[in-house]
Design a protein around this motif. Structure first.
Motif, mmCIF file in Angstrom:
data_model
loop_
_atom_site.group_PDB
_atom_site.id
_atom_site.type_symbol
_atom_site.label_atom_id
_atom_site.label_comp_id
_atom_site.label_asym_id
_atom_site.label_seq_id
_atom_site.Cartn_x
_atom_site.Cartn_y
_atom_site.Cartn_z
ATOM 1 N N ALA A 185 13.555 -16.496 12.384
ATOM 2 C CA ALA A 185 13.990 -15.469 11.751
ATOM 3 C C ALA A 185 12.668 -14.709 10.855
ATOM 4 O O ALA A 185 12.417 -13.742 10.691
ATOM 5 C CB ALA A 185 14.979 -15.261 10.405
ATOM 6 N N ARG A 186 11.990 -15.531 10.475
ATOM 7 C CA ARG A 186 10.529 -15.605 9.950
ATOM 8 C C ARG A 186 9.341 -15.031 10.958
ATOM 9 O O ARG A 186 8.874 -13.962 10.783
ATOM 10 C CB ARG A 186 10.165 -16.673 9.082
ATOM 11 C CG ARG A 186 9.108 -16.377 7.779
ATOM 12 C CD ARG A 186 8.483 -17.383 7.109
ATOM 13 N NE ARG A 186 7.458 -18.327 7.528
ATOM 14 C CZ ARG A 186 6.236 -17.921 8.101
ATOM 15 N NH1 ARG A 186 5.867 -16.705 7.528
ATOM 16 N NH2 ARG A 186 5.542 -18.539 8.736
ATOM 17 N N GLY A 187 9.718 -15.646 12.113
ATOM 18 C CA GLY A 187 8.968 -15.028 13.239
ATOM 19 C C GLY A 187 9.197 -13.739 13.630
ATOM 20 O O GLY A 187 8.202 -13.081 13.957
ATOM 21 N N ALA A 188 10.577 -13.048 13.406
ATOM 22 C CA ALA A 188 10.519 -11.876 13.805
ATOM 23 C C ALA A 188 9.955 -10.927 12.898
ATOM 24 O O ALA A 188 9.491 -9.838 13.476
ATOM 25 C CB ALA A 188 12.261 -11.553 13.595
ATOM 26 N N GLU A 189 9.877 -11.345 11.501
ATOM 27 C CA GLU A 189 9.301 -10.754 10.499
ATOM 28 C C GLU A 189 7.470 -10.606 11.120
ATOM 29 O O GLU A 189 7.078 -9.369 11.044
ATOM 30 C CB GLU A 189 9.134 -11.087 9.263
ATOM 31 C CG GLU A 189 10.509 -10.795 8.590
ATOM 32 C CD GLU A 189 10.665 -11.479 7.172
ATOM 33 O OE1 GLU A 189 9.686 -11.860 6.649
ATOM 34 O OE2 GLU A 189 11.764 -12.022 6.980
ATOM 35 N N VAL A 190 7.097 -11.861 11.493
ATOM 36 C CA VAL A 190 5.579 -11.858 12.019
ATOM 37 C C VAL A 190 5.489 -10.897 13.209
ATOM 38 O O VAL A 190 4.673 -9.919 13.233
ATOM 39 C CB VAL A 190 5.399 -13.247 12.324
ATOM 40 C CG1 VAL A 190 3.787 -13.117 12.992
ATOM 41 C CG2 VAL A 190 5.295 -14.209 11.342
#
Lengths: 550, 303
Positions: free
Chosen positions: B216-221
């Motif tokens: 999910a954090r990767g999606a923000e990146v």
């Protein structure tokens, strides 16, 4: 108008007519023999360069996923290998042979237009140098020898490679056209008394027909090159929307397919001279061999779209171009069978020239059979642009054109140099080249059928691909060794070879009626020409050809 | 092509084999004659000339006509094969493939989604492909499944029928030289039984969601970087300049076949794609190790 005769020493008195010496004797030459030799030597230099490019290509492809050569350099290598071998080796070496031999074979003292002849030579050399200069500025052509739009157009190739390609080819192309005009006029107007068109030696005949192919085909290419540069330099859009990339393909291949025959017809002519002499019999079916050349010439302009079947031009185009392509196998078959029939009943002498000529029959037949795959539309759809097509045309151009040229070199070298080539080195050259050619290219048929596209700088490690490519590379090394033996032979024999005499092979055409090498004006006197083989008639007054012909 | 797996590939292979059989016969004839003549008429050292004769008109006519009959036969046969492979004009395409330098955009117009470099088809059904090009000419070729076809800019109506008789992965490649990385414009066609294929279609129609917190954090990146300017991911971006990444985690390779799709390779690709495939449009990204790991986890979870 009365004849003007010069006093014997007038030539020495006029400075313009004095003989220059040293290098200038060659550079300033308008003598067809010197020009012919310079064409051939120039082509051999480019042949070594193009061969080294091929060796680098094979080194990179010896293993899957190799990183020996960068993709940029690889793409330049295969582009320049193709351009070099077609335009800077194949055409000039055949034109060079024509230059040297046609006046001698028809009993003339030179070409019709000696200065135009020199112009053609220097256009070839400078065109070649212009293209290779691109390497020094690091912008060599890398768009493929066929330079498809829109890849070769400004947005996709912004460096100068395609411009060097276009201008270099334009320069050599004008040279080729001038040479072709010269050959046609020479053959038409300067034949010895009695040498009718129906008695022309077949090499001269096929070079003559080839002249017409060059004039028509190269003009199409030259026009296309200008159109491409209009696009690239002046923002035109012949070959990009709203123009069409397919238009470029039509232009290029309507030059490109006749070009294939431009590269093979004089080679057919050489084979038609060499096989009879070493079989000790006249060519079988002269009229059919000569006439089939005209048929090939016409058909060659009607088959270009078989390079474009994958474009999908519609069933009408496909059927027409496919049928025309298949028809070419008929005149070609006539030639193959005529050559075999020439040997039939003869007394064959296995000189190196004859070995190359006889193996030409077999290897060229392989190229002809795989050619059917591209005449048939559906099988073309599978095999075009794969390694199968690479195998096919190398059989035709190496096993066909080049084996014939090698045969021609072994056959005519004594006439040009005055000494025989070493037969011992010649046999080594032949067997190494025969093995190398087949090893390199036979396996490539299978690579293509297995799905390996051409013009790829590397390939994935799929079952069998690495092994077959390695075999192909080893074959390439053997071919390189063969060429080395050939070059050593050329150089060594020039100084140490056996003196040749006027007619070492007991051949029958007029070039053998003069000294080796011939004097500046070619002939002191000509034998009477009453048939296709004047020297046979001279040697066999009891059984002359002119009683047999008609 | 050596392993034909559809009716049209089989039909072409039959024509090829037939013409090669004929060709081999002609080759044996020519080679046999040459070898026989070389042996039979070799010079035995005497200097007398053989009998001279200029030809035989009847023989010459015979070997003009015989090849004409052979090519006429082959010509008739190929017309049949062309019919076997010819697409009818009156049907919308099942799949639209667009060639880019150097990857494939794959659109399923009926199901309404886009993917890249990997094409799924149902086993045993004829699939109609419409072929286009976005920049230069490319060529769409899957040797075991049917004929190849050019993809030409400004000529969007080229079509080809392919089918697969058996399930499996079939390799294809661009086979028109298209510039620097032509070698790595490879293609995979996955033929699946109908049920499996339907499930795949359904999966592609649904937006994939990040598997865990890191993803999910990767999606923000992904959204904060310029990734979104070129790549589409259902629900996040509609950009079309690069390959659609909505389900990139389910694909077998990266860079149109140049490397396997593993987390390690994916990090290398994001950090410096030019190291792997020089000349691609994508720039390299200097990310912190944590960001890179998150981004890789996110993309890998898009199945």
């Amino acid at each position: 108008m009365s004849e003007i005769s010069l006093a014997p020493d007038a030539a020495d008195a006029l400075p313009g007519l004095s003989q220059p010496s040293g290098l200038l004797r060659w550079i300033a030459s308008v003598d067809h023999k010197q020009i012919g030799i310079m064409y051939i030597v120039g082509a051999l230099v480019f042949f070594v360069i193009g061969g080294l490019e091929a060796m680098l290509i094979r080194a990179q492809l010896a293993q899957p996923n190799a990183k020996l050569i960068s993709p940029e350099f690889y793409n330049q290598l295969f582009t320049m290998h193709g351009v070099t071998m077609v335009f800077l080796v194949g055409m000039p070496i055949l034109i060079g042979f024509g230059n040297y031999l046609v006046p001698l074979q028809i009993g003339a003292h030179d070409m019709a237009f000696p200065r135009l002849n020199a112009l053609g030579l220097w256009l070839f050399i400078f065109g070649g140098l212009l293209m290779y200069f691109s390497f020094f500025i690091g912008q060599a052509p890398d768009q493929g020898w066929f330079s498809y739009a829109p890849l070769a157009e400004q947005p996709y190739t912004s460096h100068r490679g395609p411009d060097y390609w276009s201008l270099g080819l334009f320069v050599t192309g004008i040279g080729s056209v001038s040479g072709a005009i010269n050959v046609i006029v020479t053959v038409w107007t300067m034949r010895a008394p009695g040498l009718t068109m129906r008695r022309l030696p077949l090499f001269t005949w096929m070079t003559f027909i080839n002249g017409f192919l060059i004039i028509f085909a190269l003009q199409i290419l030259n026009a296309g090159l200008v159109m491409l540069e209009v696009d690239r330099l002046f923002g035109g859009s012949w070959f990009t929307p709203p123009g069409s990339p397919v238009l470029w393909q039509h232009v290029f291949w309507s030059f490109g397919h006749p070009e294939v025959y431009i590269l093979i017809l004089p080679a057919f002519g050489m084979i038609s001279e060499i096989i009879p002499v070493f079989s000790r019999k006249p060519i079988f079916g002269y009229e059919f061999v000569a006439g089939s050349t005209i048929v090939i010439g016409f058909l060659s302009f009607t088959v270009w779209a078989h390079h474009m079947f994958a474009v999908d031009l519609g069933i009408g185009w496909h059927a027409f171009q496919s049928a025309a392509t298949m028809l070419i196998s008929i005149p070609t078959g006539i030639k193959i069978f005529s050559w075999i029939a020439t040997m039939w009943g003869g007394k064959l002498r296995f000189t190196t020239a004859m070995l190359f000529a006889a193996s030409f029959l077999v290897i060229f037949t392989i190229g002809g059979i795989t050619g059917v795959t591209f005449a048939l539309v559906p099988t073309d759809w599978q095999t075009t642009d794969t390694y199968y097509v690479v195998a096919h045309f190398h059989y035709v151009l190496v096993g066909g054109t080049f084996f014939a040229v090698y045969a021609g070199v072994y056959y005519w070298y004594p006439k040009v140099v005055g000494r025989m080539l070493s037969e011992r080195l010649g046999k080594w050259h032949f067997w190494l080249n025969f093995a190398g050619l087949n090893l390199t290219f036979f396996v490539q048929h299978f690579l293509g059928l297995m799905g390996m596209p051409r013009r790829v700088y590397t390939y994935p490690d799929l079952p069998g691909w690495g092994t077959l490519n390695l075999i192909s590379t080893l074959g390439g090394l053997i071919s390189a060794l063969a060429v080395l033996v050939f070059v050593v032979n050329l150089v060594w024999s020039a100084r140490r070879g056996q003196p040749a005499g006027d007619n070492p092979w007991q051949a029958w055409t007029l070039e053998w009626a003069t000294t080796s090498p011939p004097p500046p004006h070619n002939f002191e006197e000509l034998p009477p020409v009453r048939s296709r083989r004047p020297l046979w008639d001279l040697a066999h007054p009891e059984d002359p050809d002119w009683k047999r012909e008609h | 092509m050596l392993d034909p797996n559809s009716p049209q590939a089989q039909s072409i292979a039959n024509l090829f084999n037939g013409s090669m059989l004929l060709g081999t016969a002609i080759f044996m004839l020519v080679t046999g004659l040459v070898l026989y003549v070389l042996w039979r008429y070799r010079s035995r050292g005497d200097t007398a000339e053989p009998r001279q004769y200029p030809g035989n008109r009847r023989l010459e006519i015979a070997w003009t006509i015989a090849p004409a009959l052979i090519v006429a036969g082959l010509f008739g046969w190929q017309l049949d094969v062309m019919r076997d492979t010819a697409p009818p004009a009156d049907r919308p395409p099942d799949i639209i493939v667009t060639g880019y330098s150097w990857w494939w955009r794959v659109e399923y117009p009926k199901a309404g989604f886009v993917t890249a470099n990997e094409i799924h088809i149902p086993v045993g059904r004829q699939v109609l492909f419409q072929l286009q090009a976005a920049d230069v000419i490319h060529n769409f070729w899957v040797p075991d499944l049917g004929p190849k076809r050019d993809m030409i800019p400004g000529h969007p109506n080229n079509t080809v029928w392919l089918a697969a008789d058996r399930p499996g992965v079939y390799l294809g490649a661009c086979s028109e030289y298209c510039g620097l990385q032509h070698a790595w414009m490879r293609l995979r066609v996955v033929a699946q039984p109908q049920a499996e294929y339907d499930a795949w279609i359904q999966q592609q129609q649904t937006a994939a969601t990040p598997a865990d917190a890191e993803a999910a954090r990767g999606a923000e990146v992904f959204q904060n970087l310029t990734c979104v300017n070129c790549h589409a991911i259902t629900g996040i971006s509609n950009a079309q300049a690069g390959p659609d990444l909505s389900h990139v985690g389910g694909r077998a390779t990266l860079g149109a076949g140049i490397i396997e799709n593993t987390p390690a390779n994916l990090s290398r690709w994001i950090a410096n794609p030019h190291d792997i495939k020089s000349g691609v449009q994508m720039p390299g990204y200097q990310l912190s190790e944590a960001d890179l790991r998150a981004l890789v986890a996110y993309l890998g979870s898009l199945k």
